[in-house]
Design an enzyme around this catalytic site. Sequence first.
Site, PDB file in Angstrom:
ATOM      1  N   ILE A  18      13.894 -11.176  -9.856  1.00  0.00           N
ATOM      2  CA  ILE A  18      12.905 -12.282  -9.561  1.00  0.00           C
ATOM      3  C   ILE A  18      13.114 -12.759  -7.947  1.00  0.00           C
ATOM      4  CG2 ILE A  18      12.719 -14.822  -9.802  1.00  0.00           C
ATOM      5  CD1 ILE A  18      13.423 -14.705 -12.460  1.00  0.00           C
ATOM      6  N   HIS A  62       0.869  -1.278   0.035  1.00  0.00           N
ATOM      7  CA  HIS A  62       0.042   0.050   0.137  1.00  0.00           C
ATOM      8  C   HIS A  62       0.902   1.210  -0.011  1.00  0.00           C
ATOM      9  CE1 HIS A  62       0.735   1.264   4.200  1.00  0.00           C
ATOM     10  NE2 HIS A  62       0.903  -0.108   4.283  1.00  0.00           N
TER      11      HIS A  62
END
Length: 230
Positions: free
Chosen positions: A182, A152
């Site tokens: 990754i 968020h």
Amino acid sequence: MNKNKLVIFGSSNILSDLFDCALAQGLVVSKIVLHLPETVGERDISLAERIREWAAYGPAPEVLELADFQPADDELYLLGPTTPTRNVLEQEILQRYAEHGLEFHTLIHPRACVSPLATLAAGVFVGANSVIGPGAVLGRHVFVNRGVTIGHDTHIGAFSRVQPGSNVGGLSRIGHSVTIAIGATLIERLQVGDHAFIGAGAVVISDTQAGALMVGNPARFKKSVLPSAD
């Protein structure tokens, strides 16, 4: 007009993800417009081979050079390269087709979860099973690959890329043209400078300077990867 044809500028190994997402969205990849000669590495898949595989799922896209391309009213546009230097391609396209008012599409896989409170700029791609949290802001042409979590209120600068399986904590500020490789993890409330490169599997627990290559758990500075001024 119903725009259902996706035109991809440039080629890279992410083309299969873009094709998969287009297919899931009911779009047709109608054209791939090359701006540079294709370079196929030893373990890469050539564009011709990819197109042959796609033929089982619909019409093969036309491949043409940038100089031969003309926009059409029923088309959507997306960049295909993954490297942060794709900002050069964006500028070339916008200058070449300025009179057409060409705009880039935001492509989101239907199996991604993007908060309605998030803000995604033009040209953003969000892959399958990724989660974009409330208050998150993704700049132009940010690529979020499969299985990524963006926390968020985190901001990610234009032309950055977040590779599969990465997790970026909330309330962070990620700069322009950053690569998060990754499986990397970034804790919350971090500042990551422009052009930084977070290595695969790295766990970043402190702010990262511009152009830094960070590797390991916990992540440590290895070298500077700032682009040359030449």
